[in-house]
Design a protein around this motif. Structure first.
Motif, PDB file in Angstrom:
ATOM      1  N   ASN A  83       0.813  -1.220   0.000  1.00  0.00           N
ATOM      2  CA  ASN A  83       0.000   0.000   0.000  1.00  0.00           C
ATOM      3  C   ASN A  83       0.845   1.267   0.000  1.00  0.00           C
ATOM      4  O   ASN A  83       0.315   2.365  -0.102  1.00  0.00           O
ATOM      5  N   PRO A 132      -3.210  -2.225   7.067  1.00  0.00           N
ATOM      6  CA  PRO A 132      -4.286  -1.292   6.684  1.00  0.00           C
ATOM      7  C   PRO A 132      -4.159   0.086   7.310  1.00  0.00           C
ATOM      8  O   PRO A 132      -4.688   1.056   6.757  1.00  0.00           O
ATOM      9  N   GLU A 136      -4.802   1.853   1.967  1.00  0.00           N
ATOM     10  CA  GLU A 136      -5.402   0.724   1.263  1.00  0.00           C
ATOM     11  C   GLU A 136      -4.882   0.656  -0.168  1.00  0.00           C
ATOM     12  O   GLU A 136      -4.162   1.546  -0.628  1.00  0.00           O
ATOM     13  N   SER A 138      -6.342  -0.407  -4.283  1.00  0.00           N
ATOM     14  CA  SER A 138      -7.590  -0.257  -5.017  1.00  0.00           C
ATOM     15  C   SER A 138      -8.452  -1.510  -4.901  1.00  0.00           C
ATOM     16  O   SER A 138      -7.937  -2.633  -4.759  1.00  0.00           O
ATOM     17  N   ARG A 139      -9.750  -1.314  -4.969  1.00  0.00           N
ATOM     18  CA  ARG A 139     -10.669  -2.450  -4.932  1.00  0.00           C
ATOM     19  C   ARG A 139     -10.453  -3.367  -6.123  1.00  0.00           C
ATOM     20  O   ARG A 139     -10.576  -4.595  -6.008  1.00  0.00           O
ATOM     21  N   ARG A 142      -7.644  -5.665  -5.187  1.00  0.00           N
ATOM     22  CA  ARG A 142      -8.031  -6.603  -4.141  1.00  0.00           C
ATOM     23  C   ARG A 142      -8.945  -7.697  -4.695  1.00  0.00           C
ATOM     24  O   ARG A 142      -8.909  -8.839  -4.222  1.00  0.00           O
ATOM     25  N   ASN A 143      -9.753  -7.355  -5.672  1.00  0.00           N
ATOM     26  CA  ASN A 143     -10.664  -8.342  -6.254  1.00  0.00           C
ATOM     27  C   ASN A 143      -9.944  -9.389  -7.097  1.00  0.00           C
ATOM     28  O   ASN A 143     -10.531 -10.413  -7.440  1.00  0.00           O
ATOM     29  N   GLU A 147      -7.710 -12.742  -0.449  1.00  0.00           N
ATOM     30  CA  GLU A 147      -7.352 -11.832   0.632  1.00  0.00           C
ATOM     31  C   GLU A 147      -7.439 -12.538   1.976  1.00  0.00           C
ATOM     32  O   GLU A 147      -8.465 -13.152   2.312  1.00  0.00           O
ATOM     33  N   TYR A 149      -6.888 -11.911   6.124  1.00  0.00           N
ATOM     34  CA  TYR A 149      -6.728 -10.907   7.179  1.00  0.00           C
ATOM     35  C   TYR A 149      -6.189 -11.592   8.433  1.00  0.00           C
ATOM     36  O   TYR A 149      -6.747 -12.584   8.907  1.00  0.00           O
TER      37      TYR A 149
END
Length: 263
Positions: A83, A132, A136, A138-139, A142-143, A147, A149
């Motif tokens: 990030n 985080p 962040e 970009s979505r 991430r898609n 992912e 956590y």
């Protein structure tokens, strides 16, 4: 540039002397050696042409980076703190991470009438890590991946147990003791807080120093100095931490001397 030209001329002169020596002594020169002489002469000629074309500022040359090497050889590539990367640069990988995606290297320009495209090796893997709290990604990026956590719930005791697995109970208990005391100092004087990451980092550094032949006492002292003292910005914070660590070092050296006497 003049120095490089002189070197090329010297190499060309050496090559000619080798050929003359072979002919003078009537040595049999096989096809392989003849081809080698030819290739060397051609390479030297090409270098001389490049030197003649290059200006005083030199020339640019494309060099493949770690990503391209990993793509071609099937390596696993880890990008830590992803990030922190500029979003526009990171989104450059969107096409690569699509199902059946490839990497088109438009930055290199057109080569032989085509833009270079690299198809990933089947074993290639790309791993991103990030915290985080530092931002962040970009979505869209991430898609394109799986992912995971990991909550920051690792206690000092659990971290010490992990350290004991590869560094031993003595190192684990010593570092855990230092970490707890320094956390208390930070809270008492309102310094910036410490996390379990500092404990794990110091353990990894101490283990590496031990493997390089340092004594346990020296490895522990060096590791905690690097992680807990030198990385802190406040002079007063450094002074307090260094004073406590110096006391710990005396205890570690005493324990090490007693163990050596018992042996």
């Amino acid at each position: 540039r003049s120095g490089l030209n002189a070197l090329l001329l010297h190499l060309h002169d050496l090559l000619q002397r080798m050929q003359s020596a072979v002919l003078t002594h009537n040595c049999a020169v096989g096809d392989a050696w003849a081809q080698l002489f030819t290739r060397v002469e051609q390479s030297l000629a090409g270098l001389r042409r490049m030197c003649g074309q290059a200006g005083s500022s030199g020339v640019f040359c494309w060099v493949d980076g770690m990503l391209i090497e990993a793509l071609q050889k099937g390596h696993w590539l880890l990008i830590d703190n992803v990030n922190f990367c500029v979003p526009s640069v990171l989104d450059r990988l969107n096409g690569l991470l699509e199902p059946g995606g490839v990497l088109t290297i438009t930055e290199r320009g057109v080569i032989d009438g085509e833009v270079q495209t690299i198809i990933p090796h089947p074993n290639f893997r790309l791993i991103f890590t990030m915290d985080p709290k530092n931002g962040e990604i970009s979505r869209a990026m991430r898609n394109r991946g799986l992912e995971l956590y990991i909550p920051d719930a690792l206690s000092v005791d659990n971290a010490a147990a992990l350290i004991a697995e590869y560094s031993g109970d003595h190192v684990a208990s010593a570092l855990a003791h230092v970490h707890r005391k320094l956390c208390d100092i930070s809270q008492q004087f309102s310094f910036r807080g410490l996390s379990v990451r500092h404990l794990l980092h110091s353990a990894a550094l101490a283990s590496e120093l031990c493997h390089r032949g340092h004594s346990t006492a020296v490895a522990l002292h060096t590791a905690v100095q690097e992680v807990y003292v030198k990385a802190r910005a406040s002079a007063s914070e450094q002074e307090l931490r260094a004073l406590f660590i110096q006391q710990c070092r005396a205890d570690w050296c005493l324990e090490e001397a007693q163990q050596q006497q018992q042996q």
